[in-house]
Design a protein around this motif. Structure first.
Motif, PDB file in Angstrom:
ATOM      1  N   THR A 168       0.856  -1.180   0.000  1.00  0.00           N
ATOM      2  CA  THR A 168       0.000   0.000   0.000  1.00  0.00           C
ATOM      3  C   THR A 168       0.890   1.226   0.000  1.00  0.00           C
ATOM      4  OG1 THR A 168      -1.962   1.002   1.028  1.00  0.00           O
ATOM      5  CG2 THR A 168      -0.222   0.243   2.513  1.00  0.00           C
ATOM      6  N   SER A 169       0.284   2.374  -0.127  1.00  0.00           N
ATOM      7  CA  SER A 169       1.030   3.626  -0.116  1.00  0.00           C
ATOM      8  C   SER A 169       1.503   3.968   1.296  1.00  0.00           C
ATOM      9  CB  SER A 169       0.125   4.752  -0.626  1.00  0.00           C
ATOM     10  OG  SER A 169       0.728   6.013  -0.430  1.00  0.00           O
ATOM     11  N   LEU A 191      -0.330   2.635  -6.543  1.00  0.00           N
ATOM     12  CA  LEU A 191      -0.065   2.167  -5.184  1.00  0.00           C
ATOM     13  C   LEU A 191       0.808   3.135  -4.392  1.00  0.00           C
ATOM     14  CD1 LEU A 191       0.368  -1.581  -6.058  1.00  0.00           C
ATOM     15  CD2 LEU A 191      -1.386  -0.632  -4.532  1.00  0.00           C
ATOM     16  N   MET A 240       6.049   3.081  -0.908  1.00  0.00           N
ATOM     17  CA  MET A 240       5.179   1.929  -0.666  1.00  0.00           C
ATOM     18  C   MET A 240       5.544   1.287   0.663  1.00  0.00           C
ATOM     19  SD  MET A 240       5.062  -0.137  -4.211  1.00  0.00           S
ATOM     20  CE  MET A 240       4.839   0.682  -5.754  1.00  0.00           C
TER      21      MET A 240
END
Length: 141
Positions: free
Chosen positions: A29-30, A115, A134
């Motif tokens: 995820t970010s 992402l 990320m």
């Protein structure tokens, strides 16, 4: 070398090739996302359309890579389902209105960009494709 021995050697090499070619897949995820924690069971529920939020109620969206080896490997490792089984399963859920499939990126670069930039978006990549920006949530060896 005898022809029979050569055939056996080639068959052994072909059998070992898929194992060697499989890469480590990571769910990411970010960095901009909140404090997301993800178990294997939660990831499976999300990608099979059985959940749309995390345990704490945070809504998330999913990204899928285009058809190919990484996508097939991901679903097999996470859900133990082959590509045909995933398509059939998802088709039933979407047809019945019980789930929405993940957003499909056109390529790894597009998925990587989404992402990195989009909070609460979860996706998967080969470990070698992750970039700064990320956060790894789960590893699927």
């Amino acid at each position: 070398m005898s022809p029979m021995r050569l055939i056996r050697l080639l068959a052994l090499a072909a059998a070992l090739l898929p194992v060697a070619a499989q890469a480590e897949i990571v769910i990411v995820t970010s960095q901009r996302s909140g404090a997301i924690e993800l178990s294997r069971e939660q990831a499976e529920k999300l990608y099979l359309g059985r959940a749309t939020t995390l345990i704490d109620g945070t809504p998330v969206k999913l990204v899928d890579l285009p058809n190919g080896a990484t996508r097939d490997d991901f679903y097999l490792k996470l859900t133990n389902k082959n590509p045909a089984q995933i398509v059939a399963y998802r088709s039933r859920l979407v047809f019945n209105g019980r789930a929405t499939p993940p957003i499909e990126a056109d390529n790894v670069g597009e998925a990587r960009q989404w992402l990195t930039e989009t909070p609460n978006l979860i996706g998967y990549l080969e470990r070698t494709d992750i970039t700064s920006g990320m956060r790894v949530l789960l590893r699927l060896p």
